[in-house]
Design a protein around this motif. Sequence first.
Motif, PDB file in Angstrom:
ATOM      1  N   SER A  62       0.868  -1.192   0.000  1.00 41.97           N
ATOM      2  CA  SER A  62       0.000   0.000   0.000  1.00 41.97           C
ATOM      3  C   SER A  62       0.901   1.237   0.000  1.00 41.97           C
ATOM      4  O   SER A  62       2.096   1.143   0.311  1.00 41.97           O
ATOM      5  N   ARG A  63       0.288   2.379  -0.308  1.00 36.65           N
ATOM      6  CA  ARG A  63       1.088   3.618  -0.303  1.00 36.65           C
ATOM      7  C   ARG A  63       1.727   3.837   1.075  1.00 36.65           C
ATOM      8  O   ARG A  63       2.913   4.145   1.185  1.00 36.65           O
ATOM      9  N   ARG A  66       4.545   1.263   1.801  1.00 31.36           N
ATOM     10  CA  ARG A  66       5.758   1.537   1.000  1.00 31.36           C
ATOM     11  C   ARG A  66       6.492   2.744   1.584  1.00 31.36           C
ATOM     12  O   ARG A  66       7.726   2.768   1.639  1.00 31.36           O
ATOM     13  N   HIS A  67       5.722   3.734   2.028  1.00 31.74           N
ATOM     14  CA  HIS A  67       6.357   4.931   2.598  1.00 31.74           C
ATOM     15  C   HIS A  67       7.136   4.551   3.866  1.00 31.74           C
ATOM     16  O   HIS A  67       8.302   4.938   4.025  1.00 31.74           O
ATOM     17  N   TYR A  95       7.126   6.772  -4.650  1.00 34.56           N
ATOM     18  CA  TYR A  95       6.504   8.071  -4.371  1.00 34.56           C
ATOM     19  C   TYR A  95       7.544   9.169  -4.153  1.00 34.56           C
ATOM     20  O   TYR A  95       8.475   9.014  -3.353  1.00 34.56           O
ATOM     21  N   SER A  98       8.139  10.370  -0.538  1.00 38.51           N
ATOM     22  CA  SER A  98       8.939   9.436   0.279  1.00 38.51           C
ATOM     23  C   SER A  98      10.419   9.618  -0.023  1.00 38.51           C
ATOM     24  O   SER A  98      11.261   9.648   0.885  1.00 38.51           O
ATOM     25  N   THR A 146       3.672  -1.905  -9.382  1.00 39.90           N
ATOM     26  CA  THR A 146       4.241  -0.582  -9.704  1.00 39.90           C
ATOM     27  C   THR A 146       4.475  -0.433 -11.208  1.00 39.90           C
ATOM     28  O   THR A 146       5.085  -1.300 -11.839  1.00 39.90           O
ATOM     29  N   ASP A 150      -0.307   0.459 -10.456  1.00 42.60           N
ATOM     30  CA  ASP A 150       0.026   1.195  -9.234  1.00 42.60           C
ATOM     31  C   ASP A 150       1.015   2.288  -9.650  1.00 42.60           C
ATOM     32  O   ASP A 150       1.762   2.112 -10.615  1.00 42.60           O
ATOM     33  N   TYR A 152       4.018   4.975 -10.296  1.00 37.62           N
ATOM     34  CA  TYR A 152       5.464   5.207 -10.170  1.00 37.62           C
ATOM     35  C   TYR A 152       5.693   6.667 -10.558  1.00 37.62           C
ATOM     36  O   TYR A 152       5.530   7.035 -11.726  1.00 37.62           O
TER      37      TYR A 152
END
Length: 186
Positions: A62-63, A66-67, A95, A98, A146, A150, A152
């Motif tokens: 998930s966002r 990943r962060h 992201y 990030s 990604t 999703d 990038y």
Amino acid sequence: MTEIQETHVTTGATVWLTGLPSAGKTTIAYELAGRLSAEGHRVEVLDGDEIREFLSAGLGFSRADRHTHVQRIGFLADLLARNGVKALVPVIAPYADSREAVRTRHRVNATPYLEVHVATPVEVCSVRDVKGLYAKQAAGELTGLTGVDDPYEEPVSPDLRIESHHQTVQESAAAVYALLSERGLI
Ligand SMILES: Nc1ncnc2c1ncn2[C@@H]1O[C@H](COP(=O)(O)OS(=O)(=O)O)[C@@H](OP(=O)(O)O)[C@H]1O
Ligand SMILES: Nc1ncnc2c1ncn2[C@@H]1O[C@H](COP(=O)(O)OP(=O)(O)O)[C@@H](O)[C@H]1O
């Protein structure tokens, strides 16, 4: 008379290799690591897959996860780099915010930081498909890949952009080596 022992402090740096799955991040990182360690530099490769087994165990794609994952790696890379290690980080980090937070952490600590965009197009990555993820996504067995379904967010001004689809692995690694050299880090 007190003798002062001279200690040789090597320059550390973080080199973050961002790009899509199968772009070539891991391959370039290990190729470069081999060259640097053969020359006597201290090197660590912080591979996203490996970090996910332990330090980021339980995190998904998930966002938010990943962060968190990217910030943990950024913390670790900064710690190593501040202590004379070349920390090579082949991690997607999709992201921009990030990646910016990691860059800021390094700037605050005056730790050298280089962002390398391994800019292999998704069409090439999906043919390479080193881990079969693109095929799985196409077969409907995986979502949130990604660069496919999703996000990038491409780096706008990386320190270096590598077109791995037009180069050998050795040429790509040599380009990162040259960047380290230009910046006085090796
Ligand atoms: N949904 C999805 N999207 C992207 N990547 C996926 C996904 N599921 C699994 N994988 C595999 O996980 C590997 C590690 O990812 P990272 O930790 O580098 O990714 S991230 O920064 O958290 O986005 C990543 O490794 P690389 O192929 O080396 O990039 C992928 O192979
Ligand atoms: N110039 C290049 N740089 C890096 N990898 C390359 C290059 N040319 C071809 N490849 C191949 O592309 C694949 C990239 O896989 P990998 O390094 O695991 O990607 P990633 O870590 O980005 O998911 C490897 O099979 C590698 O041999």
